[in-house]
Design a protein around this motif. Structure first.
Motif, PDB file in Angstrom:
ATOM      1  N   PHE A   1      -6.365  -2.080  -2.703  1.00 39.33           N
ATOM      2  CA  PHE A   1      -5.468  -1.918  -1.573  1.00 39.33           C
ATOM      3  C   PHE A   1      -6.174  -1.193  -0.430  1.00 39.33           C
ATOM      4  N   PRO A   2      -6.636  -1.924   0.579  1.00 39.43           N
ATOM      5  CA  PRO A   2      -7.260  -1.251   1.724  1.00 39.43           C
ATOM      6  C   PRO A   2      -6.291  -0.255   2.358  1.00 39.43           C
ATOM      7  N   ARG A   3      -6.784   0.918   2.695  1.00 36.78           N
ATOM      8  CA  ARG A   3      -5.942   2.012   3.200  1.00 36.78           C
ATOM      9  C   ARG A   3      -5.090   1.604   4.401  1.00 36.78           C
ATOM     10  N   GLU A   4      -5.673   0.882   5.330  1.00 36.28           N
ATOM     11  CA  GLU A   4      -4.908   0.481   6.523  1.00 36.28           C
ATOM     12  C   GLU A   4      -3.761  -0.443   6.147  1.00 36.28           C
ATOM     13  N   GLN A   5      -3.989  -1.353   5.197  1.00 35.15           N
ATOM     14  CA  GLN A   5      -2.913  -2.237   4.753  1.00 35.15           C
ATOM     15  C   GLN A   5      -1.827  -1.460   4.034  1.00 35.15           C
ATOM     16  N   VAL A   6      -2.188  -0.436   3.294  1.00 35.71           N
ATOM     17  CA  VAL A   6      -1.180   0.401   2.629  1.00 35.71           C
ATOM     18  C   VAL A   6      -0.307   1.083   3.674  1.00 35.71           C
ATOM     19  N   ARG A   7      -0.929   1.631   4.715  1.00 38.27           N
ATOM     20  CA  ARG A   7      -0.154   2.288   5.775  1.00 38.27           C
ATOM     21  C   ARG A   7       0.780   1.283   6.474  1.00 38.27           C
ATOM     22  N   ILE A   8       0.281   0.089   6.730  1.00 43.79           N
ATOM     23  CA  ILE A   8       1.106  -0.942   7.359  1.00 43.79           C
ATOM     24  C   ILE A   8       2.258  -1.342   6.436  1.00 43.79           C
ATOM     25  N   ALA A   9       1.963  -1.529   5.150  1.00 45.04           N
ATOM     26  CA  ALA A   9       3.006  -1.908   4.188  1.00 45.04           C
ATOM     27  C   ALA A   9       4.067  -0.822   4.058  1.00 45.04           C
ATOM     28  N   LEU A  10       3.659   0.442   4.045  1.00 44.43           N
ATOM     29  CA  LEU A  10       4.645   1.537   3.973  1.00 44.43           C
ATOM     30  C   LEU A  10       5.560   1.518   5.195  1.00 44.43           C
TER      31      LEU A  10
END
Length: 186
Positions: free
Chosen positions: A74-83
């Motif tokens: 899970f790339p960090r930026e995608q995790v932030r976007i998903a949250l």
């Protein structure tokens, strides 16, 4: 264990798996990971169940964070976007919904036995969501979600030690087959 040759082999496998995982499950335009990738699940005239935004989609990312794994699928930026997408799409006045379809309609896993309402599994899903928000520095969103669930179950409905697994978010009440309870308090 200081086995660099062995570690390099698994790092290469992780890199390939991460690329494939994100290629198949990340919905860039929607900003979240789809629930699953199975073309046979599609039913004509209904929302594509693969594109569900599920509240617990980041459970693996949170476990990776908790274990201190610097590399994960899970790339960090995608995790932030998903949250952010979860907060926007699933947040209601009475808690966090289990999931919504890609078109914004209610996600139901068993249409024959459930009300047509947003629902939640208050503690497990909210805990994963809240822990992910805490880890990424969004304590206010995490605490807001937990306070909402606490208020709904413990204050409004006085279910401190008889909490339901499933919650009707429209009517702010337990739902399910009746004995689907667990003994705990938030």
């Amino acid at each position: 264990m200081k086995r660099e040759d062995e570690a390099a082999k698994y790092e290469a496998v992780l890199a390939r798996a991460t690329e494939r995982y994100n290629e198949r499950l990340w919905l860039k335009d929607a900003g979240y990971y789809r629930l699953y990738d199975d073309a046979s699940a599609r039913t004509e005239g209904k929302p594509d169940p693969r594109d569900v935004c599920h509240v617990a989609q980041l459970a693996g990312a949170w476990v990776s964070d908790l274990c201190g794994m610097e590399q994960c699928a899970f790339p960090r930026e995608q995790v932030r976007i998903a949250l952010a997408s979860i907060s926007t799409l699933l947040r209601g006045a009475n808690g966090i919904a289990e999931g919504v379809n890609g078109d914004g309609s209610v996600c139901r896993s068993d249409a024959a036995s459930r009300d047509n309402c947003p629902r939640s599994y208050p503690y497990l899903n909210a805990a994963v969501y809240a822990c992910s928000q805490f880890y990424h520095g969004r304590a206010e969103l995490a605490l807001d979600a937990l306070k909402t669930i606490y208020r709904a179950t413990n204050v409004d409905n006085r279910l401190t030690f008889n909490q339901p697994f499933e919650w009707d978010l429209d009517h702010n009440r337990p739902t399910g087959w009746g004995q689907d309870r667990h003994m705990s308090c938030l």
